[in-house]
Structure formats: structure tokens, C-alpha cells
Motif scaffolding. Structure first.
Motif, PDB file in Angstrom:
ATOM      1  N   GLU A 124       0.810  -1.265   0.037  1.00  0.00           N
ATOM      2  CA  GLU A 124      -0.034  -0.212  -0.010  1.00  0.00           C
ATOM      3  C   GLU A 124       0.787   1.386   0.030  1.00  0.00           C
ATOM      4  O   GLU A 124       0.619   1.882  -0.688  1.00  0.00           O
ATOM      5  CB  GLU A 124      -0.701  -0.100   1.239  1.00  0.00           C
ATOM      6  N   VAL A 125       1.680   1.385   0.857  1.00  0.00           N
ATOM      7  CA  VAL A 125       2.734   2.277   1.137  1.00  0.00           C
ATOM      8  C   VAL A 125       3.514   2.662  -0.253  1.00  0.00           C
ATOM      9  O   VAL A 125       3.567   3.629  -0.825  1.00  0.00           O
ATOM     10  CB  VAL A 125       3.971   2.017   1.866  1.00  0.00           C
ATOM     11  N   GLY A 128       1.147   4.058  -2.782  1.00  0.00           N
ATOM     12  CA  GLY A 128       0.837   5.599  -2.369  1.00  0.00           C
ATOM     13  C   GLY A 128       2.025   6.549  -2.746  1.00  0.00           C
ATOM     14  O   GLY A 128       2.095   7.467  -3.466  1.00  0.00           O
ATOM     15  N   GLN A 131       2.614   6.641  -6.619  1.00  0.00           N
ATOM     16  CA  GLN A 131       1.424   7.614  -7.117  1.00  0.00           C
ATOM     17  C   GLN A 131       1.838   9.042  -6.864  1.00  0.00           C
ATOM     18  O   GLN A 131       1.720   9.955  -7.645  1.00  0.00           O
ATOM     19  CB  GLN A 131       0.048   7.191  -6.705  1.00  0.00           C
ATOM     20  N   GLY A 132       2.287   9.205  -5.542  1.00  0.00           N
ATOM     21  CA  GLY A 132       2.609  10.669  -5.131  1.00  0.00           C
ATOM     22  C   GLY A 132       3.776  11.006  -5.829  1.00  0.00           C
ATOM     23  O   GLY A 132       3.809  12.264  -6.318  1.00  0.00           O
ATOM     24  N   ARG A 162      10.949   7.303  -2.854  1.00  0.00           N
ATOM     25  CA  ARG A 162      11.585   6.862  -1.711  1.00  0.00           C
ATOM     26  C   ARG A 162      11.581   7.731  -0.476  1.00  0.00           C
ATOM     27  O   ARG A 162      11.384   7.405   0.685  1.00  0.00           O
ATOM     28  CB  ARG A 162      12.851   6.484  -2.136  1.00  0.00           C
ATOM     29  N   ALA A 163      11.778   9.102  -0.867  1.00  0.00           N
ATOM     30  CA  ALA A 163      11.976  10.162   0.181  1.00  0.00           C
ATOM     31  C   ALA A 163      10.876  10.166   0.995  1.00  0.00           C
ATOM     32  O   ALA A 163      10.248  10.590   2.094  1.00  0.00           O
ATOM     33  CB  ALA A 163      12.441  11.413  -0.167  1.00  0.00           C
ATOM     34  N   ILE A 164       9.336  10.299   0.094  1.00  0.00           N
ATOM     35  CA  ILE A 164       8.003  10.742   0.687  1.00  0.00           C
ATOM     36  C   ILE A 164       7.484   9.461   1.133  1.00  0.00           C
ATOM     37  O   ILE A 164       6.449   9.386   1.988  1.00  0.00           O
ATOM     38  CB  ILE A 164       7.244  11.177  -0.228  1.00  0.00           C
ATOM     39  N   VAL A 166       8.517   7.544   3.672  1.00  0.00           N
ATOM     40  CA  VAL A 166       8.557   7.467   5.114  1.00  0.00           C
ATOM     41  C   VAL A 166       8.055   8.768   5.495  1.00  0.00           C
ATOM     42  O   VAL A 166       8.006   8.894   6.909  1.00  0.00           O
ATOM     43  CB  VAL A 166      10.076   7.529   5.610  1.00  0.00           C
ATOM     44  N   LYS A 167       7.063   9.401   4.859  1.00  0.00           N
ATOM     45  CA  LYS A 167       6.252  10.443   5.445  1.00  0.00           C
ATOM     46  C   LYS A 167       7.061  11.493   6.281  1.00  0.00           C
ATOM     47  O   LYS A 167       6.907  11.583   7.455  1.00  0.00           O
ATOM     48  CB  LYS A 167       5.164   9.840   6.264  1.00  0.00           C
ATOM     49  N   GLN A 194       1.772  19.490  -6.184  1.00  0.00           N
ATOM     50  CA  GLN A 194       1.009  18.317  -5.422  1.00  0.00           C
ATOM     51  C   GLN A 194       1.336  18.408  -4.291  1.00  0.00           C
ATOM     52  O   GLN A 194       0.735  18.233  -3.266  1.00  0.00           O
ATOM     53  CB  GLN A 194       0.747  17.207  -6.479  1.00  0.00           C
ATOM     54  N   LEU A 195       2.808  18.077  -4.150  1.00  0.00           N
ATOM     55  CA  LEU A 195       3.190  17.578  -2.613  1.00  0.00           C
ATOM     56  C   LEU A 195       3.274  18.720  -1.720  1.00  0.00           C
ATOM     57  O   LEU A 195       3.270  18.384  -0.614  1.00  0.00           O
ATOM     58  CB  LEU A 195       4.822  17.205  -2.933  1.00  0.00           C
ATOM     59  N   ASP A 198       0.947  18.644   1.139  1.00  0.00           N
ATOM     60  CA  ASP A 198       1.288  17.586   2.510  1.00  0.00           C
ATOM     61  C   ASP A 198       2.585  18.080   3.132  1.00  0.00           C
ATOM     62  O   ASP A 198       3.008  17.514   4.215  1.00  0.00           O
ATOM     63  CB  ASP A 198       1.345  16.383   2.341  1.00  0.00           C
TER      64      ASP A 198
END
Ligand SMILES: Nc1ncnc2c1ncn2[C@@H]1O[C@H](COP(=O)(O)OP(=O)(O)OP(=O)(O)O)[C@@H](O)[C@H]1O
Ligand SMILES: [Mg+2]
Lengths: 259, 356, 327
Positions: A124-125, A128, A131-132, A162-164, A166-167, A194-195, A198
Motif C-alpha cells: 500500500e505504501v 501511495g 503515485q505521489g 523513496r523520500a516521501i 517515510v512520510k 501537488q506535494l 502535505d
């Protein structure tokens, strides 16, 4: 997510050489801050001091403070490893791990924290994050291929994924498009737009148009001469900076590039 | 836009930047405690040294990560354990070096005197005697090996760097590497097999030893000279060609002199590498008690061989032979260390990049 | 080195370009002679290697075809060489098992843990281990290491005695297969850690920073980037170390008290010898077919190390811009 950064009186050194002097600035959450300035003025150095990557270089150190939502990154007892966990980074040249697949590249950061052991959660991550990063459709059928099998632009978006994944709270980007063609560049600029819903994004760029296009605020760094420390000359709303800068040097630099 | 799929929430510890951290002095303090305990065990309880070292290592390996686990969490503990492991590995490598130096010096000094350096073993049965014949033999044999190896080595390197293209060059490159791994005893057997065809099965002489050592020395010389030649910038060669200077003159006048310091360093290290070789000399130069300075006539002693036989056939009473063995080992050790030092100084002075 | 006679070209570099291109036959001839000499030197390497194989085969052949009862031991060549081959491989494998993890640790310490300033001198210290003559290692092994190890062996026998390796009875002198293996391990540490150090340092900085920027600790960064990157280099480093250990002579000859047996007992007083040590111990006193037999065992050793080294180098050669020879 998306925290604000307050930098206060930051001096950055390589050994005894002071590369950046007396930077004080505020970086707003959920916005894009662009850093511009001539080569060698310390933009990368400054950016790397925002997630304590600077001290990876032997002999490098800083003085001053960088406050992330109330916590000083350089305070006593702060672990640089967890700082980097909160402040992600994308480099000038795409650098996926060559021995890992696309999938593994995306989950590399999560694996470190010992989470994501559940396959379903990881899937899932990965979806996500990809797609992000606007990469999902291009790679969803070949997630087990090596990350290095992608094109340069795709690799860079993989690095963003890869960077996003890990939120992080903040995303630092050092000339993320300088190795890319115009189409990939546009893709990444769209992505940044878009980023920013968040994340707090800080980007270093040499491309004035890019700074003008994507950023909300712009900071201009300059250097008096070789061997001199770089300084933050001026920082303001991007529209103000590019129309009516208050400093002559800023105007020269911007118009020189535009002219 | 689906960036917000099931955020794997941060645990409380991760959310804060400053988790528990050990104070800086915790590691040195732990190490010091273990060292003191170990020293006490050796001095007071007379415990065997390797056992204490082993247990000490184990103690550190457990104590430091455990401490980190309690205060800093699992990942930090893991990181600490790696640091301890890596540091211990390095310390373990220095241990034999230190112990070698101490053992050789301690045992060697007893007979490392003027008599030892200036007399041979003619007529000596027990006390006294020296290694003059062995020292001279070592110098002659190694000197001859150098005379053979350096020109061949340099020219091979020149071939590989300046001329060599295609399959022959690739084959030579690979085989030079393979040749660096030839066991020294095989080099000795080769020299014996070669010369015994002409001089019969009892052939023993110094020049044979020089040939055997050359087999070991040439690849080392080739490798280091090759590396030095590759460092000579191509602009220098092109500048010379542009002046109409022929290739061979360019090599002799420009390339080799530019690399001279590095070549000297490499040759010195190559000498250091073969001067202590025992096995090939055991087979082809044999051993003798008297000074022989003629490399083409008869057995010739050398320091490593002298060391070996002084220990294995010490004479009566054996103490004196063993003392001589240690003194010879010390002499050899000093020569090798001196050569290494010279090489370092050479490369330091001329700033050649071997001293990374 | 020959300095050419300076006939017409005084100082070629400060003269400026000659008026006309110099295509004189002089230089052509000079070039030809010089390049010919260089090529000949290169071919000398090939000839030497071929010569080693040829002469060993020539002198060892009589032992291979001799009647079994004439060969030392009285059972023929292969029964003679088998325990030696076993001992050679056993000692080398022990050395490799000890040295492989240590060399990785040492290399990592120098490449990624030690402060930059002292890293190079520390590496130099490790390299010094390679400079110590093997006969000195032998003496050190007998007089210092072996006695120190006896209580350790005793302990191994008492606690792990159910394993064939530590069956005992423990040798009273400590001069055992395990001692020899440990000495060999120390001797091959420099080359192995040297190769490892070189490949570790070649890890792209950008990869390492990518891992750190994701929040990896130093050890996690090493496991994510450095070790995967260095895998083939580490394999060939281990092969090079193995090659050295297989061929090492004097240290083993001095430390081991040999017998013609095949035994997995690493701490007892009856140990297999190695090919190299066996040659060194017996060659000076041998004559006739015994000499041929020893040379034939030398040929076996040569073949073994040649293959091991060849594989190691072939693995290295696949990595561009990498040389492991200067360790
Ligand atoms: N690793 C380092 N060691 C020592 N000095 C360094 C190092 N990296 C950068 N510097 C110096 O610090 C100063 C700032 O460099 P920095 O890379 O931050 O510039 P920059 O603004 O990012 O330039 P560019 O636009 O060309 O990327 C320069 O004078 C540079 O020489
Ligand atoms: Mg930069």
C-alpha cells in the motif's frame, strides 16, 4: 506532517573555512521555498544543514540554530539519524540503490524503522508513494526490476517516492531537475505543486523560471568573493522578489539571468 | 492525488527528535572498565592472555550494545554493536603486530651484538658466532634478484602501459596478477628444476636463489611501476609527440623520469617483500657456515635460512642456537621495517600517490 | 635503465618544433628496438609461467610414473600427496574462516569508522603485517602464540570436545593445525583487508548519502550500500587470501609437528602437514626419486594456487578500474 523551520544566525563551516554566514530565515509549512544564487555561494551547504547531512563530511560543523516546530535540530541530545527521518532529501543526481529493485528502493526507508513487515501494508505504501511521485503508472508492472533500469527522470521520481514513503515533515531538493530533460522537469515541477499540500518543500535551483513558476517564497544567496562566506541577501514572496526586489544585487542577479 | 494512504504513524519515540542518548563518556568508560578488569585478571589471577582478551572482547560486545538498547533503542544498539565489532577487528589485527615486535625484540637483543654482525659460524659449536655470512649472502642474493627484476619489471610495465593493446597485453596483465600469487616454494622448485637440468641434482648456489626471488619480485615491480606510469598525465606525452619526439625517447626522457620517485618506492617495497623469503632459498641456495661471496659457486647462506636452521638445528647446547635464531630474526625484521620506512619517506618526499 | 646517447636531439622539449617532420630512419629503428625490448619483457612473463609448469612437470614426471613402492611412503604418488593436500586445504580454510570477517572489519574501520586523518597511517600499520618475513612468523608462532593457545585448546576440548575438530587430546605444545591456521590468518589479513578497503572506498558517495538522508545509521548505511556494492571485490579478496594461505611454507613448517595422516582434529598433536611445509622440511635431505616426488607435489600446489588466483583475478578484472595487486 509539514512543519515550519526557523533558522537563526546559522554559520556553516568546512573545517576552518566558513562557507555560509549568519543566515536567519523562516520557512513556512505547506509551501515551496526556493533558494537561488550564484555557484559556490553555499546553497547546497545551507540546504544540507537543514537535515544534518552537512556533518557527514569530515570536519564540517555549524553554529546557530535550526528550529523544526519548536525543536532545535542541533540541540543537545538530538540524534541526527532521527532528524533525517523527519527531514527528507532529494539529490541533484538521481541515486536509487543499484542493488535494489524499484519496490525495495521505495520501502528502503521504512525497512530501517523495522516497520512495514506486513506485505500488504508495504504494498500500500509503495503504491501511495509511487503515485505521489507520479511514477506509478510507468512502473507498476515492473516493480521487481532494478531501480537503475529506469530513465534519468524516472529515477529522480523514484528517489522522490523513496523520500516521501517515510512520510517526512520536510522535503529538501537540491537542483532536482538539473540532470533532467524539459519534459521530466515539468513532470517534477507538477509533482512539487501537488506535494506542497502535505509537505514543507525547500528547493535549490539555478533556473530562475523554475523558481518563479513553482515557489511561494524565494531566498537569494550571494558571495562577496572567493574564500568569502555566502550570505542570505534577501528573502521575500516570490512575486515580490522577481518584480520589485529591495536589494540591488538581487535585481542584478535576477535580471542578468532573465536578460 | 493519493499521498495520504494509511500513514504508518510514528511511534512516540520517533516523533521526538531527541530520544534518550548515552553521554559521550559512556563508551570510553565501559572500555576502560573492561581493560582494567582484564589487566587485573592477568596480573592478579594469572589468567591466560588469549582467554582474557577473548572474554574482554565478548564483554564489550555485549555491554556496549546492551547499554545502548536500554537507553537509545534497538537501532542504535545495533549500530553500536557494529562499531564495537569493527573496532575490535582492527585492534585484533594490531595485536599480532605489536606482539611480534615485542617478542622479536625481547628475544633478539640477547645476541644482537657486534660479534653477531661481524663473524660467521666457522668452527662455532656452542656459544658465540655470528651471521656475517648470512647478512652478506642475503645482500648478494637480493641484490642480484633486484638487478634481474627491475629491468624486466619496468620494461614489462612500459609495454603494458605504452604499447600493449589487444589480447597479448590482456593476457600479460592477468598473468602478472596470477604470478603475484605463486607460492614462494614453487619459485624455489622452479629454479631448482631449471638448474638441475644443467648442473645435476645437487645444484646449490646463490644465483639460483636470485632467479627464484626474481620470479616473486617481477610481478610486484610490474604492478607498482604500471600504476606509476598510468599516473603520468597524457598531456605530457602528447606535448612531447607534438614536438616531433619519437615515442621511445618520450618514454625514456619524459614518462619514466616523471614516474621515477614512484618507481623507486615500488622497487623498495618489492625488495622488502622478497628479502625475507625463506622457502625458495632453502631449496636452491642451501646453507653454509662460512662466508661465501661467489654467487655462482656453491652454497650460500642468507638471513632467513640462518634463522631457520639456527632454530631447527641449534647445536649443543641448544640455547645458543636459538638465541642466534632470534637475533637473525631481529636483524631481518629491522631490515624489512627499514625498507618499508625508506619507501614511505621516498613517496612522502616526492609526493607520489602511493601514500594514500 | 639505459639513457640514450644524445646525438642530434639535444633537449627535445626546449627546442621547439623541428622545421620538418622527423621521419628519419634513426628514430624508427630506435622505436622498433625499444618497443621490441618492452614486448620481449612482457613475453618473459608468459615464458616464465610456462617454464614453471614445464620444468616442474619435467622434474616431477618420474614420480608420477614410478612404481608405487619406490615413492616415499611406499604406496605411490597419489596416496603420498593426499594427506598433504588435505592439510594444505584445511589450514588455508581455517585461515580464511578467521581472516574473512576480520578483514572486512579492519577494512570498514579504516574506510568508514576511523577519523580521516589517521585512516591512512592505520592502513599502513596493517600492511606492515605483510612485510614480516614468514620465518619470523614461524618463530613467533612456536614461542609466543602456541603456548598462549594451549589453555584455550584445553577449554575447547572440555566444552566442545564432542565435535570432531576439538576431540583432543590437546597438544601440550600448542603446535597444532588450529595454531597454524591462526598464524596463516594473520599473514593473509593485509592482502584481504587491503582489497576490501579499496572496494569499500569506491562505494559511490551519492549512494551512501542517499541512505543517510533516509535516516539510516552508519551501520545501516553500510549494509544498504557499501557491502552490496563491494560483494564481488570481497569474494576476490578472499580468493587472493586463500591463494596465499595455500602456498605459505615456513610459518607452517615451523609451527606444525606433522604426520602423514588425514585428521579433522585441530587441537591434537598429530596433524597433517601441508604440501609446501612438507617440501621445505624434506627437500634438503632428499635425493633421487624423493626429490622428483617433492617436485611433483609442488606441481600440485602450483596448479591449485594458479586456479584459485586465476578465479580471483578474473572476478576482479570484471570490475572496471580496480586493482587489488597493490595490497
Ligand atoms: N566538501 C567540501 N569541503 C570543503 N569545502 C566545500 C565542500 N563542499 C563545498 N565547499 C565549499 O563551500 C562553498 C559553498 O559550496 P556549495 O556547494 O554549498 O555551493 P552552491 O551554492 O551549492 O554551488 P552550486 O550552485 O555550484 O551547486 C564553496 O566555496 C565550496 O568550495
Ligand atoms: Mg550546489
Amino acid at each position: 506532517m509539514a512543519k515550519r523551520i526557523d533558522v537563526k544566525d546559522l554559520d556553516i563551516y568546512y573545517g576552518s573555512f566558513r562557507a555560509v554566514e549568519g543566515v536567519t530565515m523562516s520557512i513556512e509549512p505547506r509551501s515551496i521555498t526556493a533558494l537561488i544564487g550564484p555557484s559556490g555561494c553555499g546553497k547546497s551547504t545551507f540546504l544540507r544543514s537543514l537535515n544534518r547531512m552537512h556533518e557527514v563530511i569530515p570536519g564540517a560543523r555549524v553554529s546557530g540554530s535550526v528550529i523544526l516546530d519548536g525543536q532545535d535540530l542541533y540541540g543537545a541530545g538530538v540524534d541526527p539519524v532521527s532528524v533525517r527521518r523527519h527531514v527528507g532529501m532529494v539529490f541533484q543526481r538521481p541515486n536509487p540503490f543499484p542493488t535494489m529493485s524499484i519496490y525495495e528502493n521505495v520501502v528502503a526507508g521504512m525497512r530501517l524503522n523495522g516497520r512495514g513487515t506486513r506485505k500488504a501494508a508495504m504494498d500500500e505504501v509503495v503504491e501511495g508513494a509511487l503515485q505521489g511521485a507520479n511514477l506509478w503508472n510507468e512502473v507498476k508492472d515492473r516493480l521487481d526490476r532494478p531501480g537503475s533500469s529506469l530513465s534519468g527522470g524516472q529515477q529522480q521520481r523514484l528517489c522522490i517516492a523513496r523520500a516521501i514513503a517515510v512520510k517526512p515533515d520536510v522535503l529538501l531538493m537540491d537542483e532536482p531537475c538539473s540532470a533532467l530533460d524539459p519534459i521530466s522537469t515539468l513532470a517534477i515541477e507538477d509533482l512539487m505543486d501537488q506535494l506542497k499540500k502535505d509537505y514543507t518543500i525547500v528547493i535549490v535551483t539555478h533556473n530562475m523560471q523554475q523558481a518563479a513558476r513553482v515557489s511561494d517564497r524565494t531566498g537569494f544567496f550571494n558571495i562577496a568573493g572567493t574564500g568569502q562566506p555566502g550570505k542570505l541577501i534577501e528573502m521575500d514572496e516570490t512575486s515580490t522578489m522577481f518584480s520589485t526586489p529591495s536589494n540591488q544585487a538581487t535585481e542584478d542577479y535576477i535580471s542578468g539571468r532573465f536578460g | 492525488m493519493t499521498t495520504t494512504t494509511t500513514p504508518t504513524d510514528l511511534t512516540a519515540a520517533e516523533a521526538s527528535l531527541s530520544q534518550g542518548r548515552l553521554p559521550r563518556w559512556s563508551t570510553p568508560a565501559t572500555v576502560a572498565a573492561v581493560v582494567v578488569l582484564g589487566a587485573l585478571a592477568i596480573l592478579v589471577l594469572d589468567a591466560p592472555v588469549p582467554l582474557v582478551v577473548g572474554l574482554g572482547v565478548l564483554a564489550l560486545l555485549v555491554a556496549l550494545p546492551a547499554l545502548a538498547w536500554v537507553v537509545e533503542g534497538r537501532r542504535r544498539a545495533n549500530d553500536r554493536m557494529w562499531t564495537v565489532l569493527v573496532t575490535i577487528a582492527f585492534a585484533l589485527a594490531l595485536l599480532p603486530l605489536l606482539s611480534l615486535m615485542i617478542t622479536v625484540t625481547q628475544n633478539g637483543l640477547a645476541r644482537f651484538d657486534w660479534e653477531f654482525l661481524t663473524t660467521d659460524m666457522r668452527g662455532v659449536l656452542g656459544e658465540g658466532g655470528g651471521a656475517l655470512h648470512a647478512i652478506v649472502g642475503t645482500l648478494i642474493i637480493t641484490g642480484l634478484a633486484t638487478v634481474i627484476s627491475v629491468p624486466v619489471g619496468i620494461m614489462t610495465a612500459v609495454y603494458l602501459v605504452e604499447y600493449g593493446r589487444g589480447r597479448l597485453a590482456r593476457a600479460i596483465t592477468l598473468l602478472v596478477d596470477v604470478m603475484t600469487g605463486i607460492p614462494s616454494i614453487v619459485a624455489g622448485l622452479f629454479a631448482f628444476a631449471l638448474f638441475s637440468i644443467f648442473f645435476g641434482p645437487s645444484v646449490r648456489f646463490g644465483i639460483g636463489g636470485a632467479v627464484a626471488l626474481s620470479v616473486l619480485m617481477i610481478p610486484v615491480v610490474v604492478r607498482s611501476v604500471e600504476e606509476m606510469l598510468k599516473l603520468v598525465p597524457n598531456e605530457l606525452r602528447e606535448a612531447s609527440y607534438a614536438l616531433g619526439v619519437s615515442q621511445w625517447r618520450t618514454i625514456v626522457r619524459v614518462v619514466l623520469p616523471t614516474a621515477a620517485a614512484g618507481i623507486a618506492t615500488g622497487v623498495t617495497l618489492a625488495i622488502a617483500r622478497v628479502i625475507g623469503e625463506t622457502a625458495p632459498l632453502l631449496i636452491i641456495t642451501g646453507s653454509t657456515n662460512i662466508l661465501n661471496t661467489d654467487p655462482v659457486d656453491g652454497r650460500m647462506s642468507s638471513l632467513p635460512i640462518f634463522t631457520y636452521y639456527s632454530y631447527t638445528i641449534p647445536g649443543v647446547p641448544p640455547e645458543f642456537g636459538v638465541e642466534r635464531a632470534w637475533a637473525a630474526a631481529l636483524t631481518l625484521f629491522l631490515i624489512v621495517m627499514l625498507l618499508n620506512l625508506v619507501a614511505r619517506v621516498l613517496s612522502r618526499i616526492f609526493g607520489s600517490p602511493t601514500s594514500r | 635503465m639505459t639513457t640514450p646517447a644524445t646525438t642530434q636531439v639535444g633537449g627535445p622539449l626546449d627546442q621547439g618544433p623541428p622545421a620538418e617532420p622527423r621521419i628519419g630512419s634513426r628514430n624508427r629503428t630506435g622505436d622498433k628496438i625499444f618497443s621490441g625490448t618492452a614486448t620481449a619483457a612482457g613475453i618473459t612473463i608468459l615464458v616464465t609461467l610456462a617454464g614453471i609448469a614445464a620444468f616442474l612437470l619435467y622434474e616431477g614426471f618420474p614420480a608420477l610414473v614410478a612404481a608405487p613402492e619406490d615413492v616415499p611412503g611406499g604406496e605411490g604418488f597419489w596416496p603420498y600427496v593426499q594427506p598433504l593436500l588435505f592439510g594444505t586445504v584445511l589450514a588455508a580454510v581455517i585461515a580464511l574462516i578467521i581472516a574473512a570477517p576480520l578483514s572486512i572489519g579492519i577494512a570498514l574501520f579504516i574506510s568508514h569508522y576511523a577519523p580521516r586523518k589517521i585512516a591512512a597511517p592505520l592502513g599502513y600499520l596493517v600492511d606492515l603485517l605483510a612485510a614480516v618475513p614468514s620465518v619470523v612468523y614461524g618463530l613467533w608462532g612456536i614461542f609466543f602464540l602456541a603456548p598462549q593457545l594451549v589453555p584455550v585448546f584445553q577449554w575447547l576440548e572440555n566444552t566442545l570436545g564432542f565435535l570432531p575438530f576439538f576431540e583432543g587430546p590437546t597438544s601440550a605444545t600448542g603446535r597444532t593445525m588450529l595454531t597454524a591456521g591462526i598464524v596463516l590468518a594473520v599473514m593473509i589479513l593485509p592482502i584481504m583487508s587491503g582489497v576490501n578497503r579499496e572496494v569499500f572506498l569506491q562505494t559511490p558517495r551519492l549512494q551512501e548519502e542517499a541512505a543517510l538522508a533516509l535516516g539510516a545509521t552508519r551501520s545501516e548505511m553500510i549494509r544498504m550500500t557499501v557491502l552490496p556494492f563491494a560483494r564481488s571485490g570481497m569474494v576476490s579478496g578472499a580468493m587472493l587470501g586463500l591463494g596465499r594461505a595455500l602456498g605459505e611454507t615456513l610459518a607452517v613448517a615451523l609451527v606444525l609437528s606433522p604426520a602423514a595422516v588425514i585428521s579433522f582434529n585441530l587441537i591434537g598433536s598429530t596433524n597433517s602437514s601441508t604440501i609446501a611445509a612438507n617440501i621445505a622440511l624434506n627437500f634438503p635431505e632428499s635425493s633421487g626419486l624423493a626429490v622428483n616426488t617433492l617436485i611433483a607435489t609442488g606441481l600440485v600446489l602450483f596448479t591449485l594456487t594458479f586456479v584459485v588466483n586465476f578465479i580471483a583475478r578474473a572476478v576482479v578484472a570484471r570490475r572496471k578500474d580496480f586493482s587489488g595487486a597493490n595490497a
